[in-house]
Design a protein around this motif. Structure first.
Motif, short mmCIF file in Angstrom:
data_model
loop_
_atom_site.label_atom_id
_atom_site.label_comp_id
_atom_site.label_asym_id
_atom_site.label_seq_id
_atom_site.Cartn_x
_atom_site.Cartn_y
_atom_site.Cartn_z
N PHE A 1 1.28 43.67 35.64
CA PHE A 1 1.55 42.60 34.68
C PHE A 1 2.83 41.86 35.04
CE2 PHE A 1 3.59 41.16 30.73
CZ PHE A 1 2.61 40.32 30.26
N ALA A 2 3.87 42.60 35.40
CA ALA A 2 5.14 41.97 35.77
C ALA A 2 4.98 41.12 37.02
CB ALA A 2 6.20 43.05 35.99
N ALA A 3 4.21 41.60 37.99
CA ALA A 3 4.00 40.83 39.21
C ALA A 3 3.23 39.55 38.92
CB ALA A 3 3.25 41.68 40.24
N THR A 4 2.23 39.63 38.06
CA THR A 4 1.44 38.45 37.72
C THR A 4 2.28 37.42 36.98
OG1 THR A 4 -0.54 39.81 37.59
CG2 THR A 4 -0.63 37.65 36.52
N VAL A 5 2.99 37.86 35.96
CA VAL A 5 3.82 36.94 35.18
C VAL A 5 4.95 36.38 36.04
CG1 VAL A 5 5.39 36.78 33.21
CG2 VAL A 5 3.22 37.98 32.98
N GLY A 6 5.56 37.23 36.85
CA GLY A 6 6.64 36.77 37.73
C GLY A 6 6.16 35.73 38.72
N GLY A 7 5.00 35.97 39.31
CA GLY A 7 4.45 34.99 40.26
C GLY A 7 4.12 33.68 39.58
N THR A 8 3.61 33.74 38.36
CA THR A 8 3.30 32.51 37.63
C THR A 8 4.56 31.73 37.30
OG1 THR A 8 1.38 33.60 36.67
CG2 THR A 8 2.14 31.61 35.58
N VAL A 9 5.59 32.42 36.86
CA VAL A 9 6.84 31.76 36.50
C VAL A 9 7.46 31.11 37.74
CG1 VAL A 9 9.21 32.16 35.72
CG2 VAL A 9 7.30 33.16 34.48
N ILE A 10 7.46 31.81 38.85
CA ILE A 10 8.02 31.26 40.08
C ILE A 10 7.23 30.03 40.52
CG2 ILE A 10 8.34 31.71 42.55
CD1 ILE A 10 9.07 34.58 41.76
N GLY A 11 5.91 30.10 40.40
CA GLY A 11 5.08 28.95 40.75
C GLY A 11 5.38 27.75 39.87
N TYR A 12 5.52 27.97 38.58
CA TYR A 12 5.83 26.86 37.67
C TYR A 12 7.20 26.26 37.98
CZ TYR A 12 1.88 27.84 34.57
OH TYR A 12 0.64 27.99 34.05
N GLN A 13 8.16 27.11 38.33
CA GLN A 13 9.50 26.61 38.65
C GLN A 13 9.47 25.76 39.92
OE1 GLN A 13 11.89 30.13 38.81
NE2 GLN A 13 12.29 30.14 36.61
N GLN A 14 8.68 26.18 40.90
CA GLN A 14 8.61 25.41 42.14
C GLN A 14 7.95 24.05 41.90
OE1 GLN A 14 6.62 28.03 44.84
NE2 GLN A 14 8.47 29.14 45.36
N VAL A 15 6.89 24.03 41.10
CA VAL A 15 6.23 22.77 40.80
C VAL A 15 7.16 21.86 40.00
CG1 VAL A 15 4.34 21.74 39.48
CG2 VAL A 15 3.91 23.71 40.93
N ALA A 16 7.88 22.44 39.04
CA ALA A 16 8.80 21.65 38.24
C ALA A 16 9.93 21.10 39.10
CB ALA A 16 9.37 22.50 37.10
N ALA A 17 10.40 21.89 40.05
CA ALA A 17 11.48 21.42 40.92
C ALA A 17 11.01 20.26 41.79
CB ALA A 17 11.97 22.57 41.80
N GLN A 18 9.78 20.29 42.23
CA GLN A 18 9.25 19.19 43.04
C GLN A 18 9.09 17.93 42.20
OE1 GLN A 18 5.65 20.64 44.76
NE2 GLN A 18 6.69 21.99 46.20
N ALA A 19 8.76 18.10 40.93
CA ALA A 19 8.54 16.94 40.07
C ALA A 19 9.84 16.26 39.68
CB ALA A 19 7.79 17.37 38.81
N VAL A 20 10.95 16.97 39.77
CA VAL A 20 12.22 16.43 39.31
C VAL A 20 13.07 15.91 40.47
CG1 VAL A 20 14.32 17.01 37.98
CG2 VAL A 20 12.15 18.01 37.36
N VAL A 21 12.54 15.93 41.68
CA VAL A 21 13.31 15.47 42.84
C VAL A 21 13.69 14.01 42.62
CG1 VAL A 21 13.19 14.96 45.30
CG2 VAL A 21 12.23 17.07 44.41
N GLU A 22 14.96 13.72 42.81
CA GLU A 22 15.43 12.36 42.60
C GLU A 22 15.01 11.47 43.76
OE1 GLU A 22 19.57 12.10 41.81
OE2 GLU A 22 19.54 13.74 40.35
#
Length: 56
Positions: free
Chosen positions: A22-43
């Protein structure tokens, strides 16, 4: 019928595996969301033409 009984150690190991999965699944999802969000906020540089340049 003893073979069908779950030993406490087996239950503990199963619970630990479930928590780790469960921790691996949730952790992987959170990391994926953070990476996508970081790409969307690139100036991106924005160039604004001045009024004098537009009049030519």
């Amino acid at each position: 019928m003893n073979a069908l009984r779950i030993r406490p150690t087996q239950a503990l190991v199963a619970a630990l595996i479930a928590v780790a999965g469960f921790a691996a699944t949730v952790g992987g999802t959170v990391i994926g969301y953070q990476q996508v969000a970081a790409q969307a906020v690139v100036e991106t540089p924005v160039t604004v033409a001045s009024a004098a340049t537009q009049r030519g």
